[in-house]
Design a protein around this motif. Structure first.
Motif, PDB file in Angstrom:
ATOM      1  N   GLU A 113       0.767  -1.278  -0.210  1.00 13.76           N
ATOM      2  CA  GLU A 113      -0.290  -0.044   0.109  1.00 13.76           C
ATOM      3  C   GLU A 113       0.933   1.224   0.223  1.00 13.76           C
ATOM      4  N   LYS A 114       0.726   2.334  -0.476  1.00 12.07           N
ATOM      5  CA  LYS A 114       1.083   3.727  -0.547  1.00 12.07           C
ATOM      6  C   LYS A 114       1.213   4.395   1.647  1.00 12.07           C
ATOM      7  N   VAL A 115       2.142   4.657   1.837  1.00 14.39           N
ATOM      8  CA  VAL A 115       2.338   5.234   2.949  1.00 14.39           C
ATOM      9  C   VAL A 115       1.508   6.508   3.114  1.00 14.39           C
ATOM     10  N   SER A 116       1.599   7.527   4.065  1.00 14.15           N
ATOM     11  CA  SER A 116       0.415   8.730   3.953  1.00 14.15           C
ATOM     12  C   SER A 116       1.015   9.608   3.504  1.00 14.15           C
ATOM     13  N   ASP A 117       0.607  10.577   2.932  1.00 19.91           N
ATOM     14  CA  ASP A 117       0.503  11.982   2.386  1.00 19.91           C
ATOM     15  C   ASP A 117       2.135  12.494   3.392  1.00 19.91           C
ATOM     16  N   ALA A 118       1.894  12.620   4.616  1.00 20.65           N
ATOM     17  CA  ALA A 118       2.228  13.332   5.646  1.00 20.65           C
ATOM     18  C   ALA A 118       3.186  12.586   5.947  1.00 20.65           C
ATOM     19  N   GLU A 119       3.629  10.545   5.317  1.00 22.81           N
ATOM     20  CA  GLU A 119       5.120  10.214   5.660  1.00 22.81           C
ATOM     21  C   GLU A 119       5.937  10.308   4.577  1.00 22.81           C
ATOM     22  N   SER A 120       5.504  10.532   3.341  1.00 18.49           N
ATOM     23  CA  SER A 120       5.651  11.446   2.022  1.00 18.49           C
ATOM     24  C   SER A 120       6.333  12.031   1.984  1.00 18.49           C
ATOM     25  N   ASP A 121       5.535  12.730   2.877  1.00 13.62           N
ATOM     26  CA  ASP A 121       5.972  14.636   2.697  1.00 13.62           C
ATOM     27  C   ASP A 121       7.542  14.449   4.213  1.00 13.62           C
ATOM     28  N   GLY A 134      16.182  15.756  -8.240  1.00 17.90           N
ATOM     29  CA  GLY A 134      16.455  14.476  -8.979  1.00 17.90           C
ATOM     30  C   GLY A 134      14.572  14.136  -8.692  1.00 17.90           C
ATOM     31  N   ALA A 135      13.839  13.858  -7.546  1.00 18.76           N
ATOM     32  CA  ALA A 135      12.728  13.246  -8.142  1.00 18.76           C
ATOM     33  C   ALA A 135      11.695  14.067  -8.734  1.00 18.76           C
ATOM     34  N   TRP A 136      11.783  15.460  -9.541  1.00 18.49           N
ATOM     35  CA  TRP A 136      11.508  16.180 -10.095  1.00 18.49           C
ATOM     36  C   TRP A 136      11.627  15.774 -11.454  1.00 18.49           C
ATOM     37  N   ALA A 137      13.553  15.689 -11.664  1.00 22.58           N
ATOM     38  CA  ALA A 137      14.050  15.573 -13.419  1.00 22.58           C
ATOM     39  C   ALA A 137      13.986  14.715 -13.689  1.00 22.58           C
ATOM     40  N   SER A 138      14.132  13.526 -13.320  1.00 20.41           N
ATOM     41  CA  SER A 138      13.988  12.032 -14.120  1.00 20.41           C
ATOM     42  C   SER A 138      12.233  11.358 -13.571  1.00 20.41           C
ATOM     43  N   PRO A 139      12.127  11.461 -15.416  1.00 13.12           N
ATOM     44  CA  PRO A 139      10.638  10.568 -15.897  1.00 13.12           C
ATOM     45  C   PRO A 139      10.900   9.283 -15.942  1.00 13.12           C
ATOM     46  N   GLN A 140      11.105   8.378 -14.251  1.00 16.06           N
ATOM     47  CA  GLN A 140      11.498   7.430 -14.445  1.00 16.06           C
ATOM     48  C   GLN A 140      10.493   6.337 -15.140  1.00 16.06           C
ATOM     49  N   SER A 141      11.415   5.324 -15.453  1.00 18.92           N
ATOM     50  CA  SER A 141      11.605   4.539 -16.396  1.00 18.92           C
ATOM     51  C   SER A 141      10.807   4.442 -18.276  1.00 18.92           C
ATOM     52  N   GLN A 142      10.795   6.053 -18.076  1.00 20.55           N
ATOM     53  CA  GLN A 142      10.489   6.467 -19.461  1.00 20.55           C
ATOM     54  C   GLN A 142      11.604   6.591 -20.675  1.00 20.55           C
ATOM     55  N   VAL A 143      11.015   6.517 -21.539  1.00 21.22           N
ATOM     56  CA  VAL A 143      12.561   6.278 -22.934  1.00 21.22           C
ATOM     57  C   VAL A 143      12.505   8.295 -22.964  1.00 21.22           C
ATOM     58  N   PRO A 165      12.785  22.628  -2.951  1.00 17.07           N
ATOM     59  CA  PRO A 165      11.476  22.137  -3.935  1.00 17.07           C
ATOM     60  C   PRO A 165      10.398  21.062  -3.194  1.00 17.07           C
ATOM     61  N   PRO A 166       9.043  20.919  -3.701  1.00 13.15           N
ATOM     62  CA  PRO A 166       7.650  20.323  -2.987  1.00 13.15           C
ATOM     63  C   PRO A 166       8.050  19.191  -2.933  1.00 13.15           C
ATOM     64  N   ARG A 167       7.231  17.764  -2.618  1.00 13.05           N
ATOM     65  CA  ARG A 167       6.985  16.674  -3.410  1.00 13.05           C
ATOM     66  C   ARG A 167       6.279  16.538  -3.856  1.00 13.05           C
ATOM     67  N   PRO A 168       6.634  16.208  -5.484  1.00  7.75           N
ATOM     68  CA  PRO A 168       6.303  15.722  -6.900  1.00  7.75           C
ATOM     69  C   PRO A 168       4.795  14.567  -6.341  1.00  7.75           C
ATOM     70  N   HIS A 170       3.989  13.103  -8.251  1.00  6.01           N
ATOM     71  CA  HIS A 170       4.062  11.257  -8.586  1.00  6.01           C
ATOM     72  C   HIS A 170       4.783  10.073  -7.915  1.00  6.01           C
ATOM     73  N   TRP A 171       5.569  11.310  -6.745  1.00 10.31           N
ATOM     74  CA  TRP A 171       6.379  10.839  -6.089  1.00 10.31           C
ATOM     75  C   TRP A 171       6.660   9.991  -4.167  1.00 10.31           C
ATOM     76  N   GLY A 172       6.494   9.197  -3.883  1.00  6.63           N
ATOM     77  CA  GLY A 172       6.382   8.848  -2.516  1.00  6.63           C
ATOM     78  C   GLY A 172       6.583   7.530  -1.880  1.00  6.63           C
ATOM     79  N   GLY A 173       6.273   7.003  -0.569  1.00  9.35           N
ATOM     80  CA  GLY A 173       5.928   6.511  -0.209  1.00  9.35           C
ATOM     81  C   GLY A 173       5.219   4.716  -0.215  1.00  9.35           C
ATOM     82  N   TYR A 174       5.614   3.487  -0.011  1.00  4.39           N
ATOM     83  CA  TYR A 174       5.604   1.954  -0.125  1.00  4.39           C
ATOM     84  C   TYR A 174       5.453   1.171   0.663  1.00  4.39           C
ATOM     85  N   ARG A 175       5.004   0.464   1.656  1.00  2.00           N
ATOM     86  CA  ARG A 175       4.850  -0.093   2.573  1.00  2.00           C
ATOM     87  C   ARG A 175       4.156  -1.805   2.551  1.00  2.00           C
TER      88      ARG A 175
END
Length: 217
Positions: A113-121, A134-143, A165-168, A170-175
């Motif tokens: 599951e995804k972790v909470s927004d507060a944890e990711s922040d 880097g979390a903003w700069a890389s469109p991960q897994s895209q060509v 920079p704020p948290r994107p 499209h970026w965060g945690g999984y548990r």
């Protein structure tokens, strides 16, 4: 490459038995992870994450554990990456730690599951600035056409966000919430120790109970 068949190693560093292991797999994992860190093995926090796509083909990659407790094992990544898309379609996954120097492997399976927004922040803002950009700069897994795309994106977002920079989105945690653990300790003559913990129905107090069994190696 014929020499591959001749590679051999005798595993003789330690043993793992039922009497000396913890009844709670989380405590056993905490002990082994602590010993891996104390032994200064290379990247003791590195773990292989396996997911399955809509085409039923498995895929793996190495990620870094960023936390664990009774709720599960946590890592952070791009939600739009291949692993993120596969977890969106099939939320079950497997993790594996391999501490070569200690001749140990830990395997963990369960629901993700995804972790909470507060944890990711909170975790995102604890990272170094270049990692946050880097979390903003890389469109991960895209060509992409070349590394210049990443460099240009990093410059763009660095200028846009400066030091904060704020948290994107499209970026965060999984548990991963474990329902199965396996602990493997290398032993001589390939008679390795292998203990599996399987989750049993919850007890009246709501605490998980685990069945510990020895498996043939």
């Amino acid at each position: 490459m014929n020499q591959l068949a001749d590679l051999r190693k005798s595993y003789e560093r330690a043993e793992l038995n039922e009497d000396a292991s913890h009844a709670d797999p989380l405590k056993q994992f905490e002990q082994w992870l602590g010993e891996a860190i104390s032994a200064q093995v290379p990247e003791p926090n590195a773990m292989t994450l396996a997911t399955v796509g809509a085409n039923l083909r498995p895929s793996t990659r190495v990620v870094l554990i960023k936390g664990f407790d009774a709720r599960g094992i946590v890592w952070y990544t791009n939600y739009a990456s291949q692993k993120g898309m596969e977890l969106a379609g099939n939320p079950f996954a497997a993790l594996q730690f391999h501490w070569v120097e200690l001749e140990r492997v830990v395997r963990i399976e369960g629901l993700v599951e995804k972790v909470s927004d507060a944890e990711s922040d909170a975790y995102f803002h604890s990272r170094p600035l270049d990692s946050r950009i880097g979390a903003w700069a890389s469109p991960q897994s895209q060509v992409i056409s070349g590394r210049g795309v990443l460099v240009a994106n990093a410059a763009k977002y660095g200028a846009q966000f400066l030091l904060n920079p704020p948290r994107p989105p499209h970026w965060g945690g999984y548990r991963l919430i474990p329902d199965s653990w396996q602990f493997w300790q290398g032993r001589k003559s390939r008679l390795h120790d292998r203990l599996r913990y399987s989750l049993l129905p919850h007890q009246d107090r709501g605490e998980p109970a685990w069945l510990r069994e020895r498996l043939a190696p």
